[in-house]
Design a protein around this motif. Structure first.
Motif, PDB file in Angstrom:
ATOM      1  N   ALA A 213     -13.275  -9.051   9.138  1.00 36.84           N
ATOM      2  CA  ALA A 213     -12.298  -8.591   9.365  1.00 36.84           C
ATOM      3  C   ALA A 213     -10.665  -9.463   8.454  1.00 36.84           C
ATOM      4  O   ALA A 213     -10.311  -8.594   8.282  1.00 36.84           O
ATOM      5  CB  ALA A 213     -12.044  -8.160  10.974  1.00 36.84           C
ATOM      6  N   VAL A 214     -10.973 -10.596   9.752  1.00 38.29           N
ATOM      7  CA  VAL A 214      -9.661 -11.720   9.074  1.00 38.29           C
ATOM      8  C   VAL A 214      -9.773 -11.648   7.405  1.00 38.29           C
ATOM      9  O   VAL A 214      -8.407 -11.892   6.698  1.00 38.29           O
ATOM     10  CB  VAL A 214      -9.733 -12.592   9.677  1.00 38.29           C
ATOM     11  N   LYS A 215     -10.997 -12.105   6.554  1.00 34.46           N
ATOM     12  CA  LYS A 215     -11.158 -11.904   5.327  1.00 34.46           C
ATOM     13  C   LYS A 215      -9.885 -11.109   4.400  1.00 34.46           C
ATOM     14  O   LYS A 215      -9.723 -11.354   3.882  1.00 34.46           O
ATOM     15  CB  LYS A 215     -12.200 -12.496   4.830  1.00 34.46           C
ATOM     16  N   GLN A 216     -10.707  -9.978   5.242  1.00 36.02           N
ATOM     17  CA  GLN A 216     -10.200  -8.776   3.922  1.00 36.02           C
ATOM     18  C   GLN A 216      -8.758  -8.590   4.897  1.00 36.02           C
ATOM     19  O   GLN A 216      -7.935  -8.252   3.678  1.00 36.02           O
ATOM     20  CB  GLN A 216     -10.509  -7.155   5.443  1.00 36.02           C
ATOM     21  N   GLU A 217      -8.093  -8.831   5.793  1.00 38.81           N
ATOM     22  CA  GLU A 217      -6.636  -9.303   5.757  1.00 38.81           C
ATOM     23  C   GLU A 217      -6.108 -10.051   4.232  1.00 38.81           C
ATOM     24  O   GLU A 217      -5.056  -9.567   3.853  1.00 38.81           O
ATOM     25  CB  GLU A 217      -5.961  -9.932   6.916  1.00 38.81           C
ATOM     26  N   VAL A 218      -6.540 -11.571   4.715  1.00 40.21           N
ATOM     27  CA  VAL A 218      -6.325 -12.311   3.689  1.00 40.21           C
ATOM     28  C   VAL A 218      -6.641 -11.688   2.406  1.00 40.21           C
ATOM     29  O   VAL A 218      -5.445 -11.941   1.312  1.00 40.21           O
ATOM     30  CB  VAL A 218      -7.647 -13.688   3.272  1.00 40.21           C
ATOM     31  N   LEU A 219      -7.207 -11.092   1.939  1.00 48.45           N
ATOM     32  CA  LEU A 219      -7.728 -11.084   0.782  1.00 48.45           C
ATOM     33  C   LEU A 219      -6.667  -9.874  -0.170  1.00 48.45           C
ATOM     34  O   LEU A 219      -6.682  -9.064  -1.129  1.00 48.45           O
ATOM     35  CB  LEU A 219      -8.739  -9.784  -0.208  1.00 48.45           C
ATOM     36  N   ARG A 220      -6.080  -8.902   1.207  1.00 49.90           N
ATOM     37  CA  ARG A 220      -4.867  -7.626   0.591  1.00 49.90           C
ATOM     38  C   ARG A 220      -3.468  -8.270   0.563  1.00 49.90           C
ATOM     39  O   ARG A 220      -2.193  -7.902   0.309  1.00 49.90           O
ATOM     40  CB  ARG A 220      -4.795  -6.613   1.891  1.00 49.90           C
ATOM     41  N   ALA A 221      -3.481 -10.257   0.636  1.00 49.83           N
ATOM     42  CA  ALA A 221      -2.270 -10.157   1.354  1.00 49.83           C
ATOM     43  C   ALA A 221      -1.568 -10.945   0.564  1.00 49.83           C
ATOM     44  O   ALA A 221      -2.610 -11.392   0.337  1.00 49.83           O
ATOM     45  CB  ALA A 221      -2.262 -11.631   3.310  1.00 49.83           C
ATOM     46  N   ASP A 222      -0.348 -11.340   0.307  1.00 55.63           N
ATOM     47  CA  ASP A 222       0.564 -11.734  -0.751  1.00 55.63           C
ATOM     48  C   ASP A 222       1.640 -12.688  -0.017  1.00 55.63           C
ATOM     49  O   ASP A 222       2.571 -12.283   0.869  1.00 55.63           O
ATOM     50  CB  ASP A 222       1.159 -10.972  -1.820  1.00 55.63           C
ATOM     51  N   THR A 223       1.203 -13.883   0.041  1.00 57.77           N
ATOM     52  CA  THR A 223       1.896 -14.469   0.914  1.00 57.77           C
ATOM     53  C   THR A 223       3.589 -15.131   0.427  1.00 57.77           C
ATOM     54  O   THR A 223       4.386 -15.492   1.247  1.00 57.77           O
ATOM     55  CB  THR A 223       1.555 -16.222   0.546  1.00 57.77           C
ATOM     56  N   SER A 224       3.496 -15.006  -1.234  1.00 59.62           N
ATOM     57  CA  SER A 224       4.562 -14.981  -1.191  1.00 59.62           C
ATOM     58  C   SER A 224       5.753 -13.825  -1.484  1.00 59.62           C
ATOM     59  O   SER A 224       6.646 -14.266  -1.276  1.00 59.62           O
ATOM     60  CB  SER A 224       4.634 -15.331  -3.248  1.00 59.62           C
ATOM     61  N   LYS A 225       5.627 -13.308  -0.929  1.00 61.01           N
ATOM     62  CA  LYS A 225       6.023 -11.675  -0.529  1.00 61.01           C
ATOM     63  C   LYS A 225       6.160 -11.896   1.276  1.00 61.01           C
ATOM     64  O   LYS A 225       6.900 -10.816   1.661  1.00 61.01           O
ATOM     65  CB  LYS A 225       6.043 -10.178  -0.497  1.00 61.01           C
ATOM     66  N   LEU A 226       5.958 -12.962   1.989  1.00 60.67           N
ATOM     67  CA  LEU A 226       5.669 -13.096   3.633  1.00 60.67           C
ATOM     68  C   LEU A 226       7.016 -13.542   4.495  1.00 60.67           C
ATOM     69  O   LEU A 226       7.148 -13.399   5.118  1.00 60.67           O
ATOM     70  CB  LEU A 226       4.829 -13.382   3.975  1.00 60.67           C
ATOM     71  N   THR A 227       7.374 -14.379   3.003  1.00 61.28           N
ATOM     72  CA  THR A 227       8.725 -15.478   3.969  1.00 61.28           C
ATOM     73  C   THR A 227       9.225 -14.974   4.577  1.00 61.28           C
ATOM     74  O   THR A 227      10.127 -15.163   5.641  1.00 61.28           O
ATOM     75  CB  THR A 227       9.396 -15.868   2.437  1.00 61.28           C
ATOM     76  N   ARG A 228       9.911 -13.739   4.117  1.00 67.69           N
ATOM     77  CA  ARG A 228      11.312 -12.735   4.572  1.00 67.69           C
ATOM     78  C   ARG A 228      11.111 -11.834   6.425  1.00 67.69           C
ATOM     79  O   ARG A 228      11.904 -12.016   7.356  1.00 67.69           O
ATOM     80  CB  ARG A 228      12.452 -12.165   3.796  1.00 67.69           C
ATOM     81  N   TRP A 229      10.044 -12.055   5.360  1.00 70.47           N
ATOM     82  CA  TRP A 229       9.410 -11.145   7.413  1.00 70.47           C
ATOM     83  C   TRP A 229       9.086 -12.082   8.416  1.00 70.47           C
ATOM     84  O   TRP A 229       9.810 -11.687   9.564  1.00 70.47           O
ATOM     85  CB  TRP A 229       7.993  -9.639   6.521  1.00 70.47           C
ATOM     86  N   VAL A 230       8.597 -13.055   7.978  1.00 73.18           N
ATOM     87  CA  VAL A 230       7.954 -13.667   8.774  1.00 73.18           C
ATOM     88  C   VAL A 230       9.219 -14.209   9.779  1.00 73.18           C
ATOM     89  O   VAL A 230       9.466 -14.757  11.195  1.00 73.18           O
ATOM     90  CB  VAL A 230       7.309 -15.077   8.180  1.00 73.18           C
ATOM     91  N   GLU A 231      10.293 -15.033   8.833  1.00 69.84           N
ATOM     92  CA  GLU A 231      12.101 -15.294   9.290  1.00 69.84           C
ATOM     93  C   GLU A 231      12.306 -14.149  10.142  1.00 69.84           C
ATOM     94  O   GLU A 231      12.590 -14.335  11.379  1.00 69.84           O
ATOM     95  CB  GLU A 231      12.798 -15.535   8.270  1.00 69.84           C
TER      96      GLU A 231
END
Length: 602
Positions: free
Chosen positions: A565-583
Motif C-alpha cells: 500500500a505504501v509502495k503504491q503511494e510512492v509510485l504515485r508521488a512526485d517529490t519535486s512538487k511536494l516541497t511547498r505543501w510540506v512547508e
C-alpha cells in the motif's frame, strides 16, 4: 440479538468468525491448540488433577471433623462439601471435555473457558445464595489449575481443521456446529508474548478491552495482517464463547450475533478487501521509485527470524527493524539462565540474515520494559509507577552489561553471514552513548580473544526521545545512521501512554511538535550525509507517505503487510512538487486537516 461494541481500529480488514474467549485468571494460564492424538492425554491430565483436588478436599473435611466447634465452624465443613460437589459437577467436567475434544483446546484453556460459561449461568440466577456460589466455582478451578501447572504438553502451533461436508458449505455459515468456521480471539488484554503464541495459530482477527493504536499488541496484530480492534472496553464481558462476531478493523467496530443482512454486507466488504490486496500484489516486484525518479527503500519490521519469509514475499528490500526482544519474551527476567544464550541468539540472527537472501538486516538490541515485560505479565501490576519512564530499552541493557554483551556478541557473529546494522534504542544522554559504544568494543575484543569469526556492523541509534531529536549533533558524531521510532517519539513528546485507551484520543502523530521533530531529524541527517529511516507506525500509514517523502525521507520500515500500500503511494508521488505543501503542513496549527488528501502530481 445483534449489538455493536466500539473500540480503536489498529489493523485493517474484515474478519467474520466464532468467538474464542481468553478468560483471565489469577494464575498464568497457557492457551494453545493440541493435536487430535493428544486429546486423551489432555483429558487424563484433567482427570488426574480432579482426583488429586478431590482427595485434598476430602482430607480437609476429615481434619475439620476432628476439630472442635471453636476451631472450625460448621460452615467450613459445608463449604468444603460445596467445593466437592462443584468439582464433580457434570456441567463443569463434560463442558471441559467438550472444549478439549471439539475445539482442541489444551486442558487449562478448556477449564477456564468452561468456567466462563458456567459463571455466566450463575450470574443469571435469581437466588442470591446460588449467585454467590460463583466464587466457590472460581476457587475450585484455581485449585485444578494449580494442580495442572507444570504438566502442560508441548505447544502445537495450529489446530488441524476438519473438512466441512458439502451440506455444510451450502448452509447458513452461522448454522450448526461449524467446526471449520474461522475463529476470532476476544480477550481483556494480550501481552506481546501471548501475541507471539497466537501468531502461529489460526485466528482470523482479535479484539481486546484495553490497548492503544500503537501498543505492542496492536503492532503485532498488524504484523500478522489480521483485522483487530483494541480498547473495546467491555467486549470480553459482553461477547460469549462461540458467538458469531464481525470485526471491522477499518472502523473499529465489533458486531456480535450479526443478522443475515449484516453478514451479507460485511461478507461483500471482505471480498472487496481481498480484491484490493490482489491488485496491490501486482506491485510486489516493481521498484519503489517516485514519478520524478527518486528511489525509495521499503523495509520490513519483524519480530522473529521466521518473519523474513513474509518480508521477502511482500517485496521488502531489507529489514529495517528486527525487534530482538521477542526472542526473550515469556522467560524469567530474574534468571539469566532462562534467557536465550549467545549461541541461541546467534542462530536466530543468522536465520534472519539468511532469510533475507543477501539484503540488509537491522537488529535493534533488546527493548523491554513499559508494555513489553520479559515475563509476559503486565508491568502496570508491578512496583513501577510509570514503567514507560523507568528501566527500559538501553537503560535495561546498561544496567545488566552481561546480558547486553551476550546479545552484542551474538549479533557480531551473525554479521559474518551477511549485512547487519546494529540499532540502539532509547538513547538520550552522551554518557549512555559512550557506555554503549564501549561495551560494543569490549564485545568485539572478547570475540577476538576467543578467536571467533565476526563481521562488521553499521551502528545506528533510535530517535524516540525528544531530548535525542534536539541534540542530533551528538548522535551524528558517533553513529552511521539514525532511525526515527515515531511510536515512542509521539508518546514522549505528548506525554501520552500509548498503551492506555483512556488517553488514546490524544495520541496524535500529526501534532505540530511531532512533525517538526521528525522533519528536523530527516533534514539534519541529509545535511550530514547520514542515513535516516522511520521505523514507527507512521512509516506504514499511507496518510503520511507523501509528507515524509516531501520531508526528504527515502527509507521507510514497516510491517510487511503495509509495504504494498505504501509502495503504491510512492509510485504515485512526485517529490519535486511536494516541497511547498510540506512547508504549509509544518507551519499549520492543524496539520491533520492538510494531510488528506495529499496533493496529486500536476
Amino acid at each position: 440479538m445483534t449489538f455493536a461494541v466500539h473500540g480503536l481500529p489498529v489493523a485493517r480488514g474484515i474478519a467474520i468468525g466464532r468467538a474464542v474467549l481468553v478468560v483471565s485468571s489469577r494464575l498464568d494460564v497457557a492457551h494453545y491448540f493440541i493435536k487430535p492424538e493428544e486429546v486423551e492425554a489432555e483429558i487424563d491430565r484433567l482427570r488426574v488433577a480432579r482426583n488429586a483436588v478431590s482427595e485434598e478436599l476430602q482430607k480437609l473435611q476429615a481434619s475439620v471433623a476432628l476439630m472442635g466447634p471453636n476451631e472450625a465452624p460448621h460452615e467450613l465443613s459445608a463449604l468444603l462439601e460445596v467445593h466437592l460437589m462443584l468439582l464433580q459437577d457434570e456441567v463443569l467436567t463434560s463442558g471441559v471435555k467438550h472444549w478439549i475434544v471439539e475445539r482442541l483446546y489444551n486442558a487449562e484453556w478448556a477449564l477456564t473457558t468452561q468456567l466462563e460459561v458456567v459463571a455466566r449461568q450463575f450470574d443469571e440466577m435469581e437466588d442470591e445464595y446460588l449467585r454467590e456460589r460463583k466464587a466457590d466455582l472460581e476457587q475450585v478451578v484455581e485449585r485444578l489449575l494449580h494442580r495442572m501447572k507444570g504438566t502442560a504438553a508441548v505447544l502445537a502451533p495450529t489446530p488441524p481443521r476438519r473438512k466441512r461436508s458439502a451440506e455444510d458449505e451450502d448452509s447458513d455459515p452461522t448454522a450448526g456446529d461449524a467446526i471449520d468456521a474461522p475463529l476470532v480471539l476476544i480477550a481483556h488484554d494480550l501481552s506481546p508474548a501471548d501475541m507471539l503464541q497466537f501468531k502461529k495459530s489460526v485466528f482470523a482477527g482479535f479484539v481486546t478491552d484495553v490497548g492503544g493504536r500503537t501498543s505492542h499488541t496492536a503492532i503485532v496484530a498488524r504484523s500478522m495482517d489480521i483485522p483487530a480492534v483494541v480498547g473495546a472496553r467491555t467486549a470480553s464481558q459482553l461477547v460469549r464463547q462461540d458467538d458469531w462476531v464481525i470485526i471491522d478493523g477499518d472502523a473499529g467496530v465489533v458486531i456480535v450475533d450479526p443478522s443475515p443482512i449484516i453478514l451479507a454486507e460485511y461478507g461483500f466488504k471482505q471480498r472487496q478487501g481481498d480484491l484490493e490486496r490482489g491488485r496491490l500484489a501486482r506491485l510486489r516486484h516493481k521498484p519503489a521509485v517516485t514519478l520524478d525518479g527518486q528511489r525509495v527503500d521499503l523495509l520490513a519490521n519483524i519480530e522473529l527470524p521466521e518473519d523474513t519469509l513474509g518480508a521477502v514475499k511482500a517485496g521488502a528490500v531489507g529489514v529495517g527493524l528486527f525487534r530482538s526482544e521477542f526472542l526473550f519474551m515469556g522467560r524469567e527476567a530474574q534468571s539469566l539462565t532462562r534467557l536465550p544464550d549467545e549461541e541461541e541468539q546467534y542462530q536466530a540472527y543468522k536465520r534472519a540474515v539468511e532469510g533475507m537472501q543477501g539484503m540488509p538486516v537491522t537488529i535493534r538490541t533488546i527493548d523491554v520494559g513499559a508494555d513489553k515485560p520479559l515475563d509476559g505479565k503486565s508491568v502496570r501490576d508491578d512496583a513501577h509507577l510509570n514503567p514507560a519512564l523507568g528501566l527500559r530499552a538501553i537503560r535495561w541493557s546498561l544496567a545488566d552489561p552481561a546480558m547486553f554483551l551476550t546479545q552484542v556478541r551474538a549479533i557480531l557473529r551473525a554479521a559474518a553471514h551477511g549485512e547487519i546494522h546494529l540499532l540502539i534504542p532509547m538513547l538520550a544522554h552522551a554518557s549512555e552513548i559512550r557506555q554503549t559504544l564501549a561495551l560494543i568494543d569490549f564485545a568485539r575484543a572478547e570475540l577476538d580473544n576467543r578467536g571467533m569469526v565476526h563481521g562488521h556492523v553499521k551502528l545506528g541509534a533510535m530517535i524516540e526521545v525528544p531530548a535525542a531529536a534536539l541534540t542530533l549533533r551528538i548522535f551524528l558524531k558517533h553513529f552511521d545512521f539514525l532511525s526515527i521510532g515515531t511510536n515512542d517519539l509521539i508518546q514522549y513528546t505528548l506525554a501520552i501512554d500509548r498503551a492506555d485507551e483512556s488517553v488514546a484520543h490524544l495520541y496524535d502523530p500529526a501534532h505540530p511538535a511531532v512533525l517538526r521533530l521528525v522533519a528536523e531529524t530527516i533534514a539534519e541527517c541529509r545535511r550530514q550525509g547520514k542515513g535516516v529511516s522511520v521505523c514507527g507506525e507512521m512509516a506504514g500509514d499511507i496518510a503520511f507517505t507523501r509528507l515524509l517523502l516531501g520531508m526528504g525521507l527515502r527509507s521507510f520500515s514497516m510491517h510487511p503487510s503495509q509495504i504494498l500500500a505504501v509502495k503504491q503511494e510512492v509510485l504515485r508521488a512526485d517529490t519535486s512538487k511536494l516541497t511547498r505543501w510540506v512547508e504549509q503542513v509544518l507551519e499549520s496549527d492543524d496539520p491533520a486537516s492538510l494531510l488528506l488528501p495529499a496533493p496529486a502530481p500536476q
